[in-house]
Design a protein around this motif. Structure first.
Motif, PDB file in Angstrom:
ATOM      1  N   ARG B  76      43.223  52.921  29.801  1.00 16.94           N
ATOM      2  CA  ARG B  76      43.485  52.766  28.207  1.00 16.94           C
ATOM      3  C   ARG B  76      42.187  51.653  28.962  1.00 16.94           C
ATOM      4  N   GLU B  77      41.462  51.438  27.683  1.00 14.48           N
ATOM      5  CA  GLU B  77      40.287  50.556  27.250  1.00 14.48           C
ATOM      6  C   GLU B  77      40.792  49.557  26.874  1.00 14.48           C
ATOM      7  N   ALA B  78      42.453  48.874  26.692  1.00 15.92           N
ATOM      8  CA  ALA B  78      42.413  47.985  25.788  1.00 15.92           C
ATOM      9  C   ALA B  78      43.163  47.257  26.872  1.00 15.92           C
ATOM     10  N   ALA B  79      43.099  47.493  28.364  1.00 11.58           N
ATOM     11  CA  ALA B  79      43.919  47.824  29.366  1.00 11.58           C
ATOM     12  C   ALA B  79      42.591  46.811  30.230  1.00 11.58           C
ATOM     13  N   SER B  80      41.378  47.414  30.546  1.00  9.67           N
ATOM     14  CA  SER B  80      40.504  46.851  31.239  1.00  9.67           C
ATOM     15  C   SER B  80      39.523  46.692  30.594  1.00  9.67           C
ATOM     16  N   GLY B  81      39.692  45.643  29.153  1.00  6.58           N
ATOM     17  CA  GLY B  81      38.695  44.551  28.823  1.00  6.58           C
ATOM     18  C   GLY B  81      37.901  45.094  28.242  1.00  6.58           C
ATOM     19  N   LYS B  82      37.671  46.197  27.863  1.00  6.92           N
ATOM     20  CA  LYS B  82      35.933  46.399  27.680  1.00  6.92           C
ATOM     21  C   LYS B  82      36.349  47.664  26.418  1.00  6.92           C
TER      22      LYS B  82
ATOM     23  N   THR C  60      55.710  53.083  35.193  1.00  2.99           N
ATOM     24  CA  THR C  60      55.221  52.051  34.959  1.00  2.99           C
ATOM     25  C   THR C  60      54.777  52.455  33.536  1.00  2.99           C
ATOM     26  N   ALA C  61      54.307  51.878  32.273  1.00  2.00           N
ATOM     27  CA  ALA C  61      54.608  51.983  30.496  1.00  2.00           C
ATOM     28  C   ALA C  61      52.715  51.026  30.677  1.00  2.00           C
ATOM     29  N   GLU C  62      52.341  51.558  29.301  1.00  2.00           N
ATOM     30  CA  GLU C  62      51.532  51.209  28.728  1.00  2.00           C
ATOM     31  C   GLU C  62      52.129  50.901  27.550  1.00  2.00           C
ATOM     32  N   TYR C  63      51.735  50.225  26.388  1.00  2.00           N
ATOM     33  CA  TYR C  63      52.515  50.308  25.310  1.00  2.00           C
ATOM     34  C   TYR C  63      50.629  50.101  24.066  1.00  2.00           C
ATOM     35  N   GLY C  64      50.370  51.151  22.890  1.00  2.00           N
ATOM     36  CA  GLY C  64      49.556  50.625  22.281  1.00  2.00           C
ATOM     37  C   GLY C  64      49.890  50.880  20.942  1.00  2.00           C
ATOM     38  N   GLY C  71      50.497  47.966   8.032  1.00  2.00           N
ATOM     39  CA  GLY C  71      50.476  48.194   6.670  1.00  2.00           C
ATOM     40  C   GLY C  71      49.027  47.566   6.232  1.00  2.00           C
ATOM     41  N   GLU C  72      48.931  46.331   6.733  1.00  2.00           N
ATOM     42  CA  GLU C  72      46.906  46.048   7.339  1.00  2.00           C
ATOM     43  C   GLU C  72      46.664  46.192   8.691  1.00  2.00           C
ATOM     44  N   ARG C  73      45.443  46.287   8.286  1.00  2.00           N
ATOM     45  CA  ARG C  73      45.018  46.719   9.271  1.00  2.00           C
ATOM     46  C   ARG C  73      44.828  46.397  10.742  1.00  2.00           C
ATOM     47  N   MET C  74      45.287  46.234  12.076  1.00  2.00           N
ATOM     48  CA  MET C  74      45.085  45.227  13.101  1.00  2.00           C
ATOM     49  C   MET C  74      43.915  45.700  14.020  1.00  2.00           C
ATOM     50  N   LYS C  75      43.640  43.808  14.347  1.00  2.00           N
ATOM     51  CA  LYS C  75      41.613  44.737  15.198  1.00  2.00           C
ATOM     52  C   LYS C  75      42.479  45.277  16.758  1.00  2.00           C
ATOM     53  N   ARG C  76      42.066  46.117  16.840  1.00  2.00           N
ATOM     54  CA  ARG C  76      41.084  47.317  18.221  1.00  2.00           C
ATOM     55  C   ARG C  76      41.495  46.611  18.591  1.00  2.00           C
ATOM     56  N   GLU C  77      43.169  46.716  20.187  1.00  2.00           N
ATOM     57  CA  GLU C  77      42.798  45.908  21.112  1.00  2.00           C
ATOM     58  C   GLU C  77      41.556  46.406  22.285  1.00  2.00           C
ATOM     59  N   ALA C  78      41.366  47.077  22.260  1.00  2.00           N
ATOM     60  CA  ALA C  78      39.664  47.614  23.204  1.00  2.00           C
ATOM     61  C   ALA C  78      38.736  46.582  22.681  1.00  2.00           C
ATOM     62  N   ALA C  79      38.868  46.318  21.657  1.00  2.00           N
ATOM     63  CA  ALA C  79      37.690  46.268  21.167  1.00  2.00           C
ATOM     64  C   ALA C  79      37.588  44.782  21.053  1.00  2.00           C
ATOM     65  N   SER C  80      38.080  44.325  21.189  1.00  2.00           N
ATOM     66  CA  SER C  80      38.906  42.800  20.911  1.00  2.00           C
ATOM     67  C   SER C  80      39.322  42.476  22.214  1.00  2.00           C
ATOM     68  N   GLY C  81      38.638  43.340  23.590  1.00  2.00           N
ATOM     69  CA  GLY C  81      38.710  42.581  25.290  1.00  2.00           C
ATOM     70  C   GLY C  81      39.694  42.358  25.859  1.00  2.00           C
TER      71      GLY C  81
END
Lengths: 238, 238, 238, 238, 238, 238
Positions: B76-82, C60-64, C71-81
């Motif tokens: 998951r890119e969010a988990a790998s940080g980039k 194990t589990a991952e969530y995204g 309702g409002e677009r949130m920043k993509r976690e992969a992009a915010s790192g």
């Protein structure tokens, strides 16, 4: 017509300076006019994890710009903590282009890393980088051949060179400098082999879409330019 | 001949499901066979910093894959940080392609962000994403028109659709699925407008270099496929 | 009374759609009203480092959340790192909840990764995720059983389901949607087994503190709701 | 029975040392047996962005462990470049717990940051942190009162204290130390006010699920323990 | 005695090449033997946040090495996502050294960023960088003077130059190259002004501790070397 | 004259509290006046990768400050995702200083990690850290000696202590506190052995450059101070 006074099918002055690095197994300072890229080839005696025990090696590339290679100073990527999308796109392109003419099995389980660092930028850094990287790669293989590690002609199947073409002021032109590049309606990069095979084509409409005919004109310009670049590579390593 | 039994010039079954998101101003679940991409358009009432007080807006795109969209689970890119270089390359391509048919001045100082998330992948995710993103963008502009914010036909100058073509088993074929894509000698993505203008061409030799004639055959296949996709877009929004 | 018109002890319409992924060993699209979560189970043939040579496996589990699931677009976690604290908290909860009914020794030295991706959010994403993840896990184990890797009933000791309860407008209610969730004075999540054992309780006073009696009322509501969810799980896999 | 020889309802020796920091507006070194947490309260004269011009302030918390606070040295989070999920979960809990007894409007547009740094860990660091953080917060407000910035009793509506309970060797016990914590079947953290209101409940089955009755026993133990902790807080600030 | 055959008090061949960058306001390629550092000075028309409205400007420096500047290729810092401790230490040193001779008030609310990029390394990169950076800074100020922005002699109060000295094979020597540096028992860097004032001293025992007398010998060597470097700077800008 | 009323050659009250950590193999809370640093030594039974099979061990150090160790709260490095250049500079200095008196071969293939965490800061944290770290290291080696792992006197060849000196209000003074440090014209840190050998010298002109004579005065002050510190270390471990 062109800001530099060049003819539409005229590339900038191109030069290759070999052996510019005391340390690297192969190196080349390539200049396309005011675009200067230092290319070094570094041999490592191990292959990436996914090729272990495959008998195959790998050729990869990294690309960077010095912060003040450009008209305005850019943030140093090492300081901002990541490589931009543009940087990654370019270094993937350089690596792919080089691998298109390398027999990875003949290289053996080794990796050659080509670093292309832009010392000064004036448009066309990626095409200059590919063209110079080929020289650095060639010289690295020569270094290896001198140590009986490989046969150059077994590993390196052909030349690779690249040039940009675009439509500037309604004219198809070759080898855009920064002034042209930032104003071009269409911008395309071509990577070809010495035998004239196409390895990569990337064409982008910056303003209005382009037609198939326009594209073929750019491809024709590129073909001539790349022929010329390959001749110059031959002279350089001759 | 093709693993799927398709003819060389036959695309996969394509469908567009609109209004799949309760929240987004525009949304579309696009399917190219087993490749499923969810595209949402989010309107934000501010433009990026570099366009402030310019009177112009912006259209941008982000791309992602769910970790198990693919045959083997990816990190998951969010988990790998980039975001990988590939991800960034694709989202830059989607954004550029959409902007080619948008009048940013007519949009006004607003930003529309298109998120293209691959729910399931089977080759051609970027071309499906571009084709579906256009629907989401269109529907977002319709939403805005209903609120008297813009005139759709002023902002959206044309259709945009994309398809991949490649040389698989020595045959030029259109709309490669994963099996074809991973074995293709040449792989090219084409982005064109409804009027037939070319917006992006990306051709890569995966194995041996390709010739100009081969490339023109791929371009011809793409032109027909994109015509078809544009027709389907028209039906979908009709 | 409730914005949705539901009775205080009435959950939203719940559905499970199995086998929604072409690739995953188990998958389930779970819906609690307008909250839609795609759960995939991916089998990997290795256990985490700290369990090597223990004979035990891991779940194990991952969530995204997709950026415009809300309702409002949130920043993509992969992009915010990085993944937010909330994301990490939820994925740890999902993993713990599933492991509570898994015999890791009977699983053997393998890892099953459950990805829970919120396609659309309307409150209660973590409880929907846990409830759907159990189906995906079950189906992954069935897939393994079909290949003689495990016996499902040896590995999976019981059902797991989860629901939120809270005090909204001074009324204890079950399965809060977003409107209720954002206005609730107290918000609690309950995870229980099919046999009625409690696996996780998380209760938080958002406004004024709550009393033991209030908490027991919420627990009672949850117990009934989870009984219902477990019945639905049984029907779904029946 | 218990490794420490304590009775099931007996907490460890608890102490509060105030004013341990030369710089902080409020500070407390709290000890629950061998668990030592340094809590400092830092006043900043601005509120977070989302509260600007709301007339309200904010109380937030950060949590950290010194690398060798534990039996085995842990990687320093500053060096590994991110806070773990556990760290984020705990600091969110501390902040939420404190805000439950703070009138943010009476605080005014200021932020108080509570840093809870674990100097030595022996189980129950989060509950010790919450209990000590209340003292640091109180003393910070006293410091502000002395400068006519606030009235303490207007801002701080009640005490907050926390304790863990769990089922160890089939016995419900209070205030688990590390030996008990790592072997407990069930582990629950309770945060309550001086008036006995519940602010947070977090119960987790580490081994087999627990029953409602078991949970109520833990809640009863916690209630007594927290009463005791609140009395000790009163003595400490008296 | 010395691997290079130099006398103990003999520096390597030093040269300064000015105006090597088409874009930068000041630039210098400095060579200390095989150590080559490209220094560029970039003028920005704003000062850092903490100096806003102070009337003062700032001079800062960044340092980097091309990956193959060294005998073995080093990982590219932009790719690894952070600058090493060594890099940060050096760039802080360069910035401090330059600011020691700059009147920040006379500079006005502007920032000059000096980038020192090591093209090829053979020991002493930080001292070469400082010595060359002074030229780049000087030339940037000249550029500004030509535009009536500052008076060079008001801003730049003196020269700054730097050299390393060390004890190699029991002999105090000046300007260590890589072979000497990696084998030296003691390694010290000295930064001094044209007037002979000391700005920075950094001495480190790599093997056995050193005595005050040894240190004074190194300081004496450095003083002579720096006198020489300052003369060469004067010639270069003369 | 000095804000604290101390004489120019008078250090602050220095104390060492040993065995402050229940878990660490060696630990020391060192105080230089209001500067308090907690030093712990952690033994790990493996050496870093580059020393494997060399027969040698390693001593390393990490440094951190609690966010409110200072007059104004600093951002927590774990939260901001990286260690500052200053932090890295200091921890490299501490590690180098300790290794100067350790026989890494006699230590064997083990690593001792010294964590120096500043609980409260009032200037001179790095020198206090080095001086206290030596005690923690010594006690860790004693712990190992008690288990017949090493002989302390074989591994630890001498004492190490450190002190800062500077020119404050035109007076050379020793052991600057924060008020002095932030106003000093010159600031120097000295690290020396019990035998009087110099291990590190770091001198920086904060305002105007300093002369050799001034520097020698500082060195003389430091020598006396470090003699005193070494005596106190001897008493502490005696």
């Amino acid at each position: 017509m062109r800001p530099s006074g060049r003819k539409t099918d005229q590339m900038r002055a191109v030069s290759f300076e070999r052996n510019v690095s005391k340390h690297a197994e192969g190196s080349c300072l390539v200049k396309f006019g005011d675009t200067h890229v230092l290319c070094t080839a570094s041999l490592e005696d191990k292959t990436p994890p996914w090729l272990r025990n495959s008998g195959k090696g790998w050729v990869t590339a990294e690309y960077g710009m010095l912060p003040r290679a450009t008209g305005e100073r850019m943030k140093r990527e090492a300081a901002s903590g990541k490589q931009s999308g543009r940087t990654q796109e370019i270094q993937r392109l350089i690596g792919r282009s080089l691998r298109a003419v390398v027999d990875l099995g003949a290289l053996g389980e080794r990796q050659i890393s080509i670093d292309c660092d832009v010392i000064q930028a004036d448009g066309g850094t990626r095409t200059a980088a590919i063209t110079g990287a080929w020289i650095a790669l060639h010289d690295c293989l020569k270094w290896m051949e001198a140590r009986s590690m490989v046969k150059v002609e077994k590993v390196l199947k052909d030349h690779i060179a690249a040039v940009s073409c675009g439509i500037f002021a309604n004219q198809p032109v070759i080898d855009l400098d920064y002034l042209e590049d930032s104003a071009a309606e269409t911008d395309a990069n071509f990577v070809m082999t010495g035998a004239g095979g196409i390895v990569e084509i990337q064409g982008t409409a910056e303003g209005k879409p382009f037609s198939q005919d326009e594209f073929l004109t750019l491809l024709g310009l590129a073909r001539n330019g790349i022929d010329e670049l390959v001749s110059m590579q031959k002279t350089a390593i001759g």
